[in-house]
Design an enzyme around this catalytic site. Structure first.
Site, PDB file in Angstrom:
ATOM      1  CE  LYS A  78      -3.679  -0.094   2.548  1.00  0.00           C
ATOM      2  NZ  LYS A  78      -4.586  -0.086   3.709  1.00  0.00           N
ATOM      3  CD  GLU A 106       9.190  -7.684   6.059  1.00  0.00           C
ATOM      4  OE1 GLU A 106       9.065  -8.135   7.216  1.00  0.00           O
ATOM      5  OE2 GLU A 106       8.678  -6.601   5.692  1.00  0.00           O
ATOM      6  N   GLY A 128      -4.972  -5.789   6.048  1.00  0.00           N
ATOM      7  CA  GLY A 128      -4.149  -6.648   5.200  1.00  0.00           C
ATOM      8  C   GLY A 128      -4.642  -8.076   5.124  1.00  0.00           C
ATOM      9  NE  ARG A 129      -6.188  -9.459  11.183  1.00  0.00           N
ATOM     10  CZ  ARG A 129      -5.747  -8.265  11.557  1.00  0.00           C
ATOM     11  NH1 ARG A 129      -4.726  -7.709  10.922  1.00  0.00           N
ATOM     12  NH2 ARG A 129      -6.317  -7.611  12.557  1.00  0.00           N
ATOM     13  CD  GLU A 142      -1.554  -9.663  11.296  1.00  0.00           C
ATOM     14  OE1 GLU A 142      -0.343  -9.947  11.185  1.00  0.00           O
ATOM     15  OE2 GLU A 142      -2.237  -9.201  10.366  1.00  0.00           O
ATOM     16  CG  HIS A 148      -0.116 -41.316   7.907  1.00  0.00           C
ATOM     17  ND1 HIS A 148       0.040 -42.675   8.139  1.00  0.00           N
ATOM     18  CD2 HIS A 148      -1.212 -41.201   7.100  1.00  0.00           C
ATOM     19  CE1 HIS A 148      -0.902 -43.341   7.482  1.00  0.00           C
ATOM     20  NE2 HIS A 148      -1.670 -42.474   6.854  1.00  0.00           N
ATOM     21  CE  LYS A 152       7.444  -4.911   9.535  1.00  0.00           C
ATOM     22  NZ  LYS A 152       6.260  -4.744   8.672  1.00  0.00           N
TER      23      LYS A 152
END
Length: 557
Positions: free
Chosen positions: A225, A231, A285-286, A371, A402, A523
């Site tokens: 945005k 990152e 964001g999510r 979050e 398994h 961060k």
């Protein structure tokens, strides 16, 4: 609006009479116990009350350690916590994300119809008195026009060749959502168009993707945005430098586009602002997958399938908006989960999709749930003294059977409720694969509930010394959610189901599910440490961190 919301005189959760009724019920259950299998006999209406249908989705909540009386008490708690009122505030555009003074309108992103190959608003949704729906539809139609050009081969790279690979560069919601959705809907993707995703700042991530693509035929989508996310922009710069080894700066416009609102930074990077797809601060964001962040999804599955994807979201949105609490599927899921988290002490739950395409779905839900509700401060600024967000994890069946199912079935001290998600029809009908898959899908919840008693084992001839080891206590709870088939529409319904579940729980816990300050501290510290490493100095830290930094500096001299 934000101040008004916070300033309202409200009882704290633990002060509500409905909360204390549930505490008393929990104490009674601790004394008497509850056997899920027995409830079908005790409560003749159980199946009718605890199964729900919405279009081709069937949700069975009957295999839970919850009596109908407890469900009634939970419904009363939801009413006392004003879940419906907060839901309506969200849909109205009120700024219920009060810590950031923002509206919460991911529902607006899918409040559209698809008519004559165009996205059009279904209804008006206002933010600060402005109808946001024309902008939402305009962005979707911009995405659709661009998608048509790329998928048809009209969009050409710098050497006149069509695009054969898409590389999406983002992080968090700008990566995990489109990555999961694209993988889950791979069967609906375009042949000859490879989809890649880069998110980790670890150079290995971008390096391995760049090995697989050709700069002549690759399109990069930079999703940020602000166009400043560390990152994302680090990976974007690496991709740009790689591209410029073969091409010129002016060629970037043919191979890079952006989902962003930072026009100046996008242009400075070399991207044509006509190929910038904006989204809004009322989209977390999510929750952003149906916004411009979903561009890689639309490129993969096409605009028609994307329209069906948004329709699935909207089906669940309308259900959540209009269904009464007792029949509201996300609310019922939320209340059962709250019962386990706050009264039964089950602090974890598993999501188990019996579909290989859906293997990233549990990871996606980890971000959505943890979050959103991993908070310890309520909306009054006070620390809470009750559990909030649970730990979510899972894997695709039958692989999980398994590995960790052993603990699900026979753990001494951990009961982990599970959501089983399955599809009646396979997208890849090969031999009897799907029959065997669905046999496992049906068997596991039944086995978790019924277990296997020592008496049954003795009758079956099990050696006495093995009886204790092969005994299953059972009485382990689960939800079972079944769709007819995995389609873009059913995936949209599925995602929205969990979004609204998480929202409901956050409202009852009286926390803000919409901010994510918890991701920021680490961060910020990383930025400080990064600068110290570049300067060759350990700086002032705790003894452990200082020692670790000195080791790192020794290697990187």
């Amino acid at each position: 609006m934000a101040n008004k919301i916070v300033a309202r005189k409200e009882k704290r959760l633990i002060e509500l009479a409905e909360w204390n009724v549930l505490k008393q019920m929990q104490q009674l259950i601790n004394k008497k116990g509850i056997n899920i299998a027995d409830l079908y006999k005790i409560e003749p209406q159980r199946m009718q009350a605890m199964t729900h249908e919405l279009e081709n989705m069937y949700a069975d909540f009957s295999k839970n350690s919850v009596t109908l009386e407890i469900m009634e008490a939970l419904n009363n708690l939801a009413r006392a916590a004003e879940v419906e009122k907060w839901r309506d505030l969200m849909y109205s555009g009120a700024k219920i994300n009060f810590t950031e003074n923002r509206a919460v309108l991911h529902v607006a992103l899918r409040n559209v119809d698809y008519i004559n190959n165009k996205f059009v608003p279904k209804s008006s949704i206002l933010v600060d008195g402005k109808n946001v729906m024309p902008e939402v539809a305009a962005v979707l139609n911009h995405m659709a026009e661009f998608t048509d050009r790329v998928r048809s081969g009209q969009w050409l790279g710098a050497t006149g060749k069509p695009i054969k690979a898409i590389v999406n560069i983002g992080i968090g919601g700008s990566d995990l959502g489109p990555r999961m959705i694209t993988k889950t809907l791979k069967a609906y993707g375009k042949d000859g168009l490879a989809m890649h995703f880069v998110s980790n700042i670890d150079g290995t991530d971008i390096t391995e993707v760049l090995k697989q693509v050709d700069p002549e035929t690759t399109l990069f989508i930079i999703e940020s945005k602000t166009f400043t996310t560390e990152e994302t922009m680090t990976n974007a710069k690496t991709a740009k430098d790689w591209f410029l080894k073969r091409f010129n700066q002016e060629d970037i416009a043919r191979h890079f586009v952006a989902a962003s609102t930072a026009k100046e930074l996008v242009e400075k990077f070399g991207i044509d602002p006509q190929n910038m797809f904006p989204f809004w601060d009322w989209v977390g964001g999510r929750y952003s997958a149906p916004s411009a962040i979903g561009l890689p999804v639309m490129l993969s599955i096409g605009k028609d399938n994307y329209a069906d994807f948004l329709k699935g979201y909207n089906v669940m949105d309308e259900h959540f908006k209009t269904a009464p609490i007792e029949k509201n599927i996300p609310m019922q899921m939320a209340l059962i989960g709250l019962w386990y988290n706050n009264f039964m002490g089950f602090q974890s739950y598993a999501v188990l999709p019996y579909d290989q395409y859906s293997e990233l779905f549990p990871s996606y839900l980890q971000q959505l749930d943890m979050e959103s509700n991993g908070k310890y401060v309520n909306r009054f600024g006070e620390a809470v003294n009750y559990a909030t967000g649970p730990v979510l994890w899972g894997a695709a069946g039958t692989n999980g059977q398994h590995s960790f199912y052993q603990l699900l079935h026979q753990s001494a001290d951990k009961i982990i409720p599970a959501d089983f998600i399955g599809y009646l029809r396979s997208l890849n009908p090969v031999g009897d694969h799907h029959v065997k898959l669905m046999a496992n899908f049906l068997a596991q919840p039944e086995a978790l509930m019924n277990g296997l008693s020592s008496e049954e084992l003795v009758k079956s001839g099990c050696p006495a010394n093995l009886v204790p080891h092969r005994t299953f206590k059972g009485n382990r709870p689960s939800n079972t959610i079944v769709f007819d088939k995995l389609t873009p529409k059913t995936l949209g319904m599925q995602i929205a189901l969990y979004e609204h579940k998480v929202f409901t729980q956050g409202i009852i816990w009286q926390i803000n599910s919409l901010d994510q300050y918890g991701v920021e501290l680490g961060k910020k510290l990383a930025g400080k440490i990064r600068d110290q490493i570049k300067a060759g100095q350990a700086g002032e830290h705790d003894p452990s961190t200082t020692a670790l930094m000195n080791r790192l500096l020794g290697v990187n001299k």
